[in-house]
Write a protein that holds these residues in place. Structure first.
Motif, PDB file in Angstrom:
ATOM      1  N   ALA A 156       0.667  -1.237  -0.086  1.00 44.07           N
ATOM      2  CA  ALA A 156       0.010   0.104   0.227  1.00 44.07           C
ATOM      3  C   ALA A 156       0.836   1.084  -0.094  1.00 44.07           C
ATOM      4  CB  ALA A 156      -0.875   0.068   1.238  1.00 44.07           C
ATOM      5  N   GLN A 157       1.998   1.295   0.857  1.00 45.10           N
ATOM      6  CA  GLN A 157       2.720   2.772   0.820  1.00 45.10           C
ATOM      7  C   GLN A 157       3.439   2.656  -0.399  1.00 45.10           C
ATOM      8  OE1 GLN A 157       5.718   2.043   4.136  1.00 45.10           O
ATOM      9  NE2 GLN A 157       4.120   2.404   5.872  1.00 45.10           N
ATOM     10  N   ARG A 158       3.846   1.626  -1.049  1.00 48.62           N
ATOM     11  CA  ARG A 158       4.481   1.517  -2.395  1.00 48.62           C
ATOM     12  C   ARG A 158       3.641   2.175  -3.480  1.00 48.62           C
ATOM     13  NH1 ARG A 158       4.602  -0.736  -7.084  1.00 48.62           N
ATOM     14  NH2 ARG A 158       3.226  -2.228  -6.449  1.00 48.62           N
ATOM     15  N   ILE A 159       2.447   1.718  -3.428  1.00 46.96           N
ATOM     16  CA  ILE A 159       1.368   2.488  -4.319  1.00 46.96           C
ATOM     17  C   ILE A 159       1.245   3.728  -4.035  1.00 46.96           C
ATOM     18  CG2 ILE A 159      -1.083   2.268  -5.144  1.00 46.96           C
ATOM     19  CD1 ILE A 159      -0.722  -0.877  -4.648  1.00 46.96           C
ATOM     20  N   ALA A 160       0.935   3.951  -2.679  1.00 47.37           N
ATOM     21  CA  ALA A 160       0.799   5.450  -2.230  1.00 47.37           C
ATOM     22  C   ALA A 160       1.893   6.465  -2.281  1.00 47.37           C
ATOM     23  CB  ALA A 160      -0.034   5.585  -1.120  1.00 47.37           C
ATOM     24  N   HIS A 161       3.175   5.829  -2.482  1.00 48.97           N
ATOM     25  CA  HIS A 161       4.375   6.435  -2.441  1.00 48.97           C
ATOM     26  C   HIS A 161       4.320   7.056  -1.084  1.00 48.97           C
ATOM     27  CE1 HIS A 161       8.121   7.597  -3.883  1.00 48.97           C
ATOM     28  NE2 HIS A 161       7.828   8.675  -4.049  1.00 48.97           N
ATOM     29  N   LEU A 162       4.054   6.509   0.113  1.00 49.69           N
ATOM     30  CA  LEU A 162       4.169   6.941   1.419  1.00 49.69           C
ATOM     31  C   LEU A 162       5.116   5.980   2.281  1.00 49.69           C
ATOM     32  CD1 LEU A 162       0.123   7.903   1.948  1.00 49.69           C
ATOM     33  CD2 LEU A 162       2.256   9.331   1.389  1.00 49.69           C
ATOM     34  N   GLY A 163       5.344   6.608   3.374  1.00 45.58           N
ATOM     35  CA  GLY A 163       6.355   5.801   4.139  1.00 45.58           C
ATOM     36  C   GLY A 163       5.961   6.232   5.478  1.00 45.58           C
ATOM     37  N   TRP A 214      12.862   2.911   9.627  1.00 46.27           N
ATOM     38  CA  TRP A 214      12.285   3.383   8.186  1.00 46.27           C
ATOM     39  C   TRP A 214      11.590   2.449   7.563  1.00 46.27           C
ATOM     40  CZ3 TRP A 214      16.137   7.066   5.360  1.00 46.27           C
ATOM     41  CH2 TRP A 214      16.421   8.229   6.129  1.00 46.27           C
ATOM     42  N   SER A 215      10.433   2.521   7.138  1.00 47.59           N
ATOM     43  CA  SER A 215      10.034   1.529   6.234  1.00 47.59           C
ATOM     44  C   SER A 215      10.744   1.649   4.736  1.00 47.59           C
ATOM     45  CB  SER A 215       8.287   1.624   5.773  1.00 47.59           C
ATOM     46  OG  SER A 215       8.339   2.943   5.074  1.00 47.59           O
ATOM     47  N   ASP A 216      10.502   0.529   4.099  1.00 49.32           N
ATOM     48  CA  ASP A 216      11.098   0.418   2.876  1.00 49.32           C
ATOM     49  C   ASP A 216      10.784   1.779   1.983  1.00 49.32           C
ATOM     50  OD1 ASP A 216      12.298  -1.822   3.536  1.00 49.32           O
ATOM     51  OD2 ASP A 216      10.943  -3.180   2.528  1.00 49.32           O
ATOM     52  N   GLU A 217       9.726   2.078   2.034  1.00 48.92           N
ATOM     53  CA  GLU A 217       9.104   3.210   1.095  1.00 48.92           C
ATOM     54  C   GLU A 217       9.747   4.456   1.362  1.00 48.92           C
ATOM     55  OE1 GLU A 217       7.432   4.471  -2.304  1.00 48.92           O
ATOM     56  OE2 GLU A 217       7.542   2.511  -1.515  1.00 48.92           O
ATOM     57  N   VAL A 218      10.250   4.592   2.751  1.00 50.39           N
ATOM     58  CA  VAL A 218      10.905   5.922   3.126  1.00 50.39           C
ATOM     59  C   VAL A 218      12.250   5.985   2.323  1.00 50.39           C
ATOM     60  CG1 VAL A 218      11.950   7.067   4.813  1.00 50.39           C
ATOM     61  CG2 VAL A 218       9.704   5.865   5.454  1.00 50.39           C
ATOM     62  N   TYR A 219      12.997   4.755   2.096  1.00 52.89           N
ATOM     63  CA  TYR A 219      14.206   4.536   1.880  1.00 52.89           C
ATOM     64  C   TYR A 219      13.955   5.095   0.168  1.00 52.89           C
ATOM     65  CZ  TYR A 219      16.592   2.299   5.443  1.00 52.89           C
ATOM     66  OH  TYR A 219      17.253   1.899   6.693  1.00 52.89           O
ATOM     67  N   ARG A 220      12.976   4.413  -0.542  1.00 60.05           N
ATOM     68  CA  ARG A 220      12.812   5.004  -1.873  1.00 60.05           C
ATOM     69  C   ARG A 220      12.494   6.308  -2.080  1.00 60.05           C
ATOM     70  NH1 ARG A 220      10.637  -0.804  -1.878  1.00 60.05           N
ATOM     71  NH2 ARG A 220       8.756   0.079  -1.448  1.00 60.05           N
ATOM     72  N   PHE A 234      13.685   8.708  -0.450  1.00 58.75           N
ATOM     73  CA  PHE A 234      14.885   9.648  -0.427  1.00 58.75           C
ATOM     74  C   PHE A 234      15.793   9.088  -1.400  1.00 58.75           C
ATOM     75  CE2 PHE A 234      13.605  10.487   3.821  1.00 58.75           C
ATOM     76  CZ  PHE A 234      13.837  11.759   4.012  1.00 58.75           C
ATOM     77  N   GLY A 235      15.329   8.051  -2.223  1.00 58.03           N
ATOM     78  CA  GLY A 235      16.190   7.844  -3.468  1.00 58.03           C
ATOM     79  C   GLY A 235      17.430   6.646  -2.982  1.00 58.03           C
ATOM     80  N   ILE A 236      16.987   5.961  -2.006  1.00 61.92           N
ATOM     81  CA  ILE A 236      17.784   5.117  -1.395  1.00 61.92           C
ATOM     82  C   ILE A 236      17.518   3.551  -1.436  1.00 61.92           C
ATOM     83  CG2 ILE A 236      19.297   4.380   0.570  1.00 61.92           C
ATOM     84  CD1 ILE A 236      18.969   7.399   1.622  1.00 61.92           C
ATOM     85  N   LYS A 237      18.222   2.743  -1.779  1.00 65.12           N
ATOM     86  CA  LYS A 237      17.742   1.492  -1.584  1.00 65.12           C
ATOM     87  C   LYS A 237      17.419   0.729  -0.331  1.00 65.12           C
ATOM     88  CE  LYS A 237      20.620  -0.190  -5.660  1.00 65.12           C
ATOM     89  NZ  LYS A 237      21.585  -1.150  -6.039  1.00 65.12           N
TER      90      LYS A 237
END
Length: 389
Positions: A341-348, A361-367, A369-372
């Motif tokens: 859901a976070q990936r789809i909404a681009h929320l972390g 951090w959740s994985d989406e927060v890393y994304r 910020f542009g980080i793996k």
């Protein structure tokens, strides 16, 4: 009749004298040969023989006497016989035996202690016979010494063994007893008083069935009859011993549990002469065995109860593990749906433990910020490094 001339008489006398001299020579020769045969027989006889004069001094000894005593002939001849005895035996021989021997003509099997050259003392039996002259006066005595040292030692050992056996039998706490082929008590040790309350005289008047419980009497009788039969079949030299538990009756009527070993003793013809038994009180052992049995039963009950408890706990643990696995699976599915859901909404989302400076951090927060995801350790300082000044 013509009268003999003097020369004829002289000739006849000389001839008669010659014959007499010849006869004397033959007699002397025969006596000499007889004496030589006597000496040879005397010296070579395999027995301790000696001859003494009226004063008790040795005038001849056999070779065997010398061999046993360890002396040479020249060392003993003309020595007093008692010089080769212990002081006690020598005194007895001088004062009593020698006078009696010469007076009565003989003595037989008088106990004496001879001493060998090496100092070893021999137990002997001394016999002697006096030799008299033509007037009946004793002139010497012929003695024979019989070495009974080994026999005496064996007899002493037997007596000591019997004394030790009697001492043992009279003082051990176990009961030692014997029964003859007619099943009659012939011996019982005094320890019977302590175990069954009977005196020795009392118990020997009791019949076997009066001492044993009915069940034990039947068992003992069966064993007795079977072993008597075996003895007749197997023959002599058959040594048989049996161990059995028997219940004895105390004089006060109570019962005593015992452990009994019975040995059947036979004569040279294979006939059982006596039954030897050793009976031991095992009352304490029986009590201990009963206590052990009770303890074993209680332990089994506890083990069974504990096993049931462990089984119940194991069942609960299995259920808890299964439930935990199910919860983990549900949690992982929930986390997966949240991440999607976070990936789809681009929320972390993130959590910060200020005290421990621990940032999650959740994985989406890393994304965002542009980080793996999980590329570096998430800390507050790392967060500030990725925020625009």
């Amino acid at each position: 009749m013509a009268k003999k001339q003097p020369y004829e008489i002289l000739e006849h006398g000389l001839k008669a004298l010659g014959n007499e001299v010849s006869q004397h020579k033959q007699i002397d020769k025969a006596l000499q040969q007889s004496e030589e045969r006597y000496q040879t027989l005397y010296r070579n006889t395999p027995a301790m023989m000696h001859s003494i004069d009226r004063n008790g001094r040795l005038i001849e000894v056999s070779d065997y006497w010398l061999k046993i005593m360890g002396y040479q002939r020249n060392e003993v001849i003309q020595q007093h016989l008692t010089d080769f005895m212990t002081e006690e035996s020598g005194d007895f021989v001088r004062r009593i035996m020698l006078p009696e021997s010469f007076e009565n003509g003989s003595v037989e099997n008088i106990p004496c202690h001879f001493v060998k050259r090496n100092g070893m003392v021999m137990d002997t039996l001394l016999s002697a016979i006096a030799e008299r002259d033509s007037e009946g006066k004793p002139i010497r005595s012929l003695g024979v010494v019989n070495d009974v040292t080994e026999q005496k030692q064996a007899e002493d050992a037997l007596r000591m063994s019997e004394r030790l056996y009697r001492l043992l039998a009279d003082n051990v706490t176990d009961i030692i007893w014997t029964i003859n082929a007619n099943r009659l008590i012939t011996y019982v040790s005094p320890s019977i008083k302590h175990l069954l309350g009977y005196d020795v005289e009392e118990i020997t008047l009791q019949a076997i069935e009066e001492v044993l419980s009915p069940a034990s009497y039947s068992l003992a009788r069966k064993i007795f009859e079977e072993e008597m039969t075996k003895g007749k079949i197997q023959g002599k030299d058959s040594f048989r011993s049996i161990k059995v538990e028997l219940e004895l009756k105390h004089k006060n009527g109570s019962c005593i549990f015992t452990d009994t070993r019975m040995t059947f003793l036979q004569d040279s013809e294979g006939e059982t002469m006596v039954l030897l038994g050793i009976t031991r009180d095992i009352k304490e052992r029986v009590q201990v065995e009963r206590e052990l049995q009770l303890a074993h039963y209680e332990l089994e009950q506890r083990v069974e109860k504990r096993t049931a408890q462990l089984s119940e706990s194991n069942d609960r643990l299995k259920k808890e593990i299964i439930e935990h696995i199910r919860t983990e699976r549900r949690l992982r599915r929930s986390e997966a749906r949240l991440a999607e859901a976070q990936r789809i909404a681009h929320l972390g989302n993130w959590d910060w433990d200020i005290v421990n400076n621990d940032l999650c951090w959740s994985d989406e927060v890393y994304r965002i910020f542009g980080i793996k995801p999980q590329e570096f350790e998430a800390t507050y300082e790392a967060f500030l490094d990725h925020v625009h000044p």
